[in-house]
Design a protein around this motif. Sequence first.
Motif, PDB file in Angstrom:
ATOM      1  N   ASP A   1       0.819  -1.213   0.000  1.00  0.00           N
ATOM      2  CA  ASP A   1       0.000   0.000   0.000  1.00  0.00           C
ATOM      3  C   ASP A   1       0.856   1.268   0.000  1.00  0.00           C
ATOM      4  O   ASP A   1       0.320   2.370  -0.068  1.00  0.00           O
TER       5      ASP A   1
ATOM      6  N   GLN B   1       4.131   3.727  -1.616  1.00  0.00           N
ATOM      7  CA  GLN B   1       4.480   4.197  -2.947  1.00  0.00           C
ATOM      8  C   GLN B   1       5.995   4.218  -3.080  1.00  0.00           C
ATOM      9  O   GLN B   1       6.703   4.587  -2.151  1.00  0.00           O
TER      10      GLN B   1
ATOM     11  N   SER C   1       5.648  -3.419 -10.240  1.00  0.00           N
ATOM     12  CA  SER C   1       4.521  -3.719 -11.137  1.00  0.00           C
ATOM     13  C   SER C   1       3.902  -5.069 -10.819  1.00  0.00           C
ATOM     14  O   SER C   1       2.678  -5.217 -10.852  1.00  0.00           O
TER      15      SER C   1
ATOM     16  N   SER D   1       1.675  -4.778  -7.895  1.00  0.00           N
ATOM     17  CA  SER D   1       0.725  -3.659  -8.060  1.00  0.00           C
ATOM     18  C   SER D   1       1.018  -2.518  -7.090  1.00  0.00           C
ATOM     19  O   SER D   1       0.101  -1.893  -6.553  1.00  0.00           O
ATOM     20  N   LEU D   2       2.287  -2.247  -6.875  1.00  0.00           N
ATOM     21  CA  LEU D   2       2.718  -1.145  -6.017  1.00  0.00           C
ATOM     22  C   LEU D   2       2.837   0.106  -6.875  1.00  0.00           C
ATOM     23  O   LEU D   2       3.461   0.073  -7.941  1.00  0.00           O
ATOM     24  N   LYS D   3       2.238   1.174  -6.430  1.00  0.00           N
ATOM     25  CA  LYS D   3       2.293   2.439  -7.156  1.00  0.00           C
ATOM     26  C   LYS D   3       3.719   2.982  -7.105  1.00  0.00           C
ATOM     27  O   LYS D   3       4.342   2.994  -6.047  1.00  0.00           O
ATOM     28  N   PHE D   4       4.247   3.401  -8.264  1.00  0.00           N
ATOM     29  CA  PHE D   4       5.574   4.009  -8.267  1.00  0.00           C
ATOM     30  C   PHE D   4       5.598   5.233  -9.167  1.00  0.00           C
ATOM     31  O   PHE D   4       4.824   5.348 -10.104  1.00  0.00           O
ATOM     32  N   THR D   5       6.496   6.163  -8.824  1.00  0.00           N
ATOM     33  CA  THR D   5       6.650   7.412  -9.555  1.00  0.00           C
ATOM     34  C   THR D   5       8.118   7.585  -9.909  1.00  0.00           C
ATOM     35  O   THR D   5       8.981   7.436  -9.047  1.00  0.00           O
TER      36      THR D   5
ATOM     37  N   LYS E   1       1.669   7.071   2.589  1.00  0.00           N
ATOM     38  CA  LYS E   1       0.886   8.275   2.315  1.00  0.00           C
ATOM     39  C   LYS E   1       0.790   9.155   3.550  1.00  0.00           C
ATOM     40  O   LYS E   1       0.516  10.334   3.457  1.00  0.00           O
TER      41      LYS E   1
END
Length: 168
Positions: A79, A81, A101, A104-108, A129
């Motif tokens: 959960d 980022q 990926s 399904s981990l959000k990355f920037t 967050k």
Amino acid sequence: MLYLLYYLERIVSAMANNSNDVNTRLQDAALGTPKLNPDEQRKYLGTFRERVAVTMSVSQLKSNQYQDTFIQELKKHPDYQLFINGNVGQELIGPYMKAASQISLKFTIKTDDIYTTADQSLALVLASKESINVQDIDISHFQSSKTPTSNQEKPKSLLDKLKNSFLK
């Protein structure tokens, strides 16, 4: 007549508030929107220190020594980022993007010029967050103690094991 004065006062006060708003917008356009702790955000790839769970420097990324440990930390926190210094070579950050990926981990990916590729600069930052206030965030603190160091070799034979047990 009183009615007319009332409306004129409202128009004048609205114009006064509007001029402050215009000045603020002009100043923001010229100087940029003010940021809270900009140096801290620059260091931690756009996030605050209090939100960071794990970091990896460019030199640690190049050594490839902590890859498995960092990926394990990614899996523990799906959960969170991941912030990636995009100025580092694709061949170095590719495995981490792939791992993020897959879970399904959000990355920037951050590619601004302010994010350097010096050895002490951060290459990867795993952050929440919200504030989590983790004390030791460097990946070296997460390295498992199961891997033997050069001074602490595993006994090779039964005789070596017996010698070590009597020497202790």
